[in-house]
Design an enzyme around this catalytic site. Structure first.
Site, PDB file in Angstrom:
ATOM      1  N   LYS A  17      -1.043 -19.701  -2.510  1.00 18.92           N
ATOM      2  CA  LYS A  17      -2.443 -20.124  -2.703  1.00 18.92           C
ATOM      3  C   LYS A  17      -2.577 -21.622  -2.467  1.00 18.92           C
ATOM      4  O   LYS A  17      -3.551 -22.087  -1.889  1.00 18.92           O
ATOM      5  CB  LYS A  17      -2.875 -19.848  -4.160  1.00 18.92           C
ATOM      6  CG  LYS A  17      -3.137 -18.406  -4.512  1.00 18.92           C
ATOM      7  CD  LYS A  17      -3.592 -18.331  -5.963  1.00 18.92           C
ATOM      8  CE  LYS A  17      -3.555 -16.923  -6.508  1.00 18.92           C
ATOM      9  NZ  LYS A  17      -3.768 -16.836  -7.944  1.00 18.92           N
ATOM     10  N   GLU A  20       4.877  -7.675  -7.833  1.00 22.66           N
ATOM     11  CA  GLU A  20       4.515  -8.996  -8.351  1.00 22.66           C
ATOM     12  C   GLU A  20       5.325  -9.307  -9.616  1.00 22.66           C
ATOM     13  O   GLU A  20       5.534 -10.455  -9.968  1.00 22.66           O
ATOM     14  CB  GLU A  20       3.001  -9.075  -8.640  1.00 22.66           C
ATOM     15  CG  GLU A  20       2.484 -10.494  -8.694  1.00 22.66           C
ATOM     16  CD  GLU A  20       0.967 -10.601  -8.674  1.00 22.66           C
ATOM     17  OE1 GLU A  20       0.404 -11.100  -7.680  1.00 22.66           O
ATOM     18  OE2 GLU A  20       0.321 -10.186  -9.658  1.00 22.66           O
ATOM     19  N   HIS A  67       0.864  14.069   7.427  1.00 23.96           N
ATOM     20  CA  HIS A  67       0.387  14.067   8.819  1.00 23.96           C
ATOM     21  C   HIS A  67       0.438  12.676   9.423  1.00 23.96           C
ATOM     22  O   HIS A  67      -0.219  12.416  10.437  1.00 23.96           O
ATOM     23  CB  HIS A  67      -1.039  14.622   8.868  1.00 23.96           C
ATOM     24  CG  HIS A  67      -1.115  16.004   8.306  1.00 23.96           C
ATOM     25  ND1 HIS A  67      -0.754  17.118   9.028  1.00 23.96           N
ATOM     26  CD2 HIS A  67      -1.435  16.449   7.065  1.00 23.96           C
ATOM     27  CE1 HIS A  67      -0.877  18.198   8.256  1.00 23.96           C
ATOM     28  NE2 HIS A  67      -1.288  17.812   7.062  1.00 23.96           N
TER      29      HIS A  67
END
Ligand code: F6P
Length: 489
Positions: A459, A309, A340
């Protein structure tokens, strides 16, 4: 080559350049006024140009220290002690047993990571068993899991939001306010069951949060840099005040190191310069964060916001276009589990990557029997051995001319961040080191690391889409978006 900083050491042996070579090359990318810039940052005088405000998160580490020196009992301290000791009573007279932090991005990741990492340092003297929960996502999935296990009469919600206007956070709070009825009225809830933490005091007042339940921090403290401020309340509620202060002290020690240590020994500067070299000269576009201690498992998520950001940008602080690569993609995961899952690709896949391994060498396990402690110490050694082994294979590789499946190309540069112990101090120092690394890279790339217009733009578009979904607008977007809106309506 191991460099020692406060509470933290850095091994850069598996980088393509020695420190001297690095300073001779990427070091030249440090601007002439770098000394001034880092001094300004540490004094709270560096400017966030696009938002026209100073950058003050480094100061928030000292504010608490000052309060401590003068032995002033702050309201923050008082609130923490009251809640942790069971003296904070809800509106129906029952002690608060659960706290839910509602916030997103910097209002969630830092506090959640800190609370998770430092839980075992809780100063239990006054603790009556307060449980701290975190809810961030706008979809309600996390709230769905928390609400059934808490009771409206004994739960307090911290509304954490720098702006006090983030839709994700208020979507969760609105649902909470439906859930509390019929156990509590809205007035009862506001009176004793909510605390606001924000840079927007007026917003909290307008929302109805009583002044005594409001905590503010400065506009100059960016959301992703805010865990040191009042926004760290849920960390302090998890650990108690002293461990929270110790975290600030560790960060402060790293601030001093960043300011004063010569470049060749300066951990944040070295992290930054190797990152710039790997990005610009080696052309590697990503950095995997691989902590080898479960308490740090949220570190990759936190650093994703901190770095991406801040430095994922193509415009300078003066709003001119940038035509060179800037911040890398940050990804990663908890090392022992990653082995894994995605490590196969790291060992034998096609792609280039760099990595920061984080290891904790020792772990005290007070409170357990000698036998259990020795089992836990053995597990710590196992984790360190695995960290060193995988890191080595990613760098050195291994050849078997007769068998391609036994060929490991290696050559992947990495850092190793070493903590002798995970303590509140070393945790604070680690996070501050990354903050300063991101700052240094932003300065090198000529960026403003303290704004995020891309997120703000997203947004805004989301609100436009929502208005169409709610039937309040006929705006059209593109074939895909319009088709899904049609299907939903
Ligand atoms: O994602 C954008 C952002 O503004 C982040 O920078 C911030 O941490 C997050 O949203 C939450 O914002 P606020 O704390 O204002 O609710």
């Amino acid at each position: 080559m191991i460099k020692n900083g406060p509470y933290l050491a850095l091994d850069t042996s598996y980088q393509k350049l020695s420190v001297d070579e690095l300073l001779e090359t990427a070091g030249k990318r440090l601007p002439e006024h770098f000394d001034d810039y880092r001094r300004q940052l540490c004094r709270g005088e560096y400017r966030n140009l696009s938002e026209d405000r100073p950058v003050t998160h480094v100061l928030s580490r000292s504010v608490h220290a000052v309060a401590k020196q003068s032995n002033r009992k702050t309201r923050f301290v008082d609130t923490v002690q009251k809640l942790r000791s069971g003296r904070w009573l809800g509106s129906t007279g029952k002690p608060i047993t659960d706290v839910v932090n509602i916030g997103v991005g910097g209002s969630d990741l830092g506090p959640q990571m800190g609370a998770f990492a430092l839980k075992e340092f809780a100063d239990d003297a006054a603790l009556h068993g307060l449980q701290v929960h975190f809810v961030s996502s706008m979809d309600g999935g996390q709230l769905y899991a928390v609400l059934p296990i808490v009771d409206p009469e004994t739960t307090l919600f911290i509304v954490s939001s720098k702006s006090f206007g983030t839709v994700d956070t208020f979507a969760n709070v609105d649902t909470v306010r439906k859930w509390i009825e019929p156990d509590l009225t809205q007035e009862q809830w506001l009176a004793k069951h909510v605390i606001g933490v924000s840079a927007n005091a007026q917003g909290m007042t307008d929302y109805g949060i009583p002044p005594a339940q409001q905590f503010t921090f400065g506009q100059g403290v960016g959301g992703r840099f805010s865990l040191w401020s009042a926004l760290g309340l849920s960390i302090a509620l998890t650990t108690g005040i002293r461990p929270f202060e110790r975290m600030l002290e560790g960060a402060k020690a790293m601030d001093e190191h960043f300011l004063d240590a010569p470049l060749a020994d300066n951990l944040p500067v070295l992290l930054a310069l190797y990152g710039v070299y790997n990005r610009e000269q080696l052309g590697i576009n990503n950095l995997a964060i691989l902590p080898y201690d479960g308490r740090l498992r949220m570190l990759p998520n936190y650093l994703q916001q901190l770095d991406m950001e801040s430095n994922g940008k193509q415009y300078t602080a003066e709003n001119e276009a940038i035509d060179y690569p800037t911040g890398p993609i940050i990804w990663g995961g908890f090392g022992p589990n990653g082995q894994h899952a995605f490590f196969q690709h790291l060992h034998q896949g096609y792609d280039q990557f760099t990595a920061d391994f984080v290891t904790v060498l020792k772990r005290e396990a007070p409170g357990f029997s000698d036998a259990t402690r020795s089992g836990l110490a053995e597990q710590q050694r196992l984790a360190v051995a695995n960290c060193l082994a995988h890191r080595r294979l990613m760098w050195d590789g291994s050849e078997n001319a007769d068998s391609p499946s036994d060929h490991y190309p290696g050559g992947h540069p990495s850092n190793l961040l070493i903590m002798d112990d995970l303590t509140p101090e070393s945790f604070g120092a680690l996070i501050a080191a990354y903050e300063h690394k991101v700052f240094t890279q932003g300065v090198i790339w000529g960026l403003n690391s303290f704004d995020q217009p891309g997120v703000e733009k997203g947004k805004k578009i989301a609100m436009d889409v929502l208005r169409v979904l709610d039937g309040e607008s006929d705006e059209t977007f593109d074939d895909s978006t319009d088709a899904i809106i049609k299907r939903m309506r």
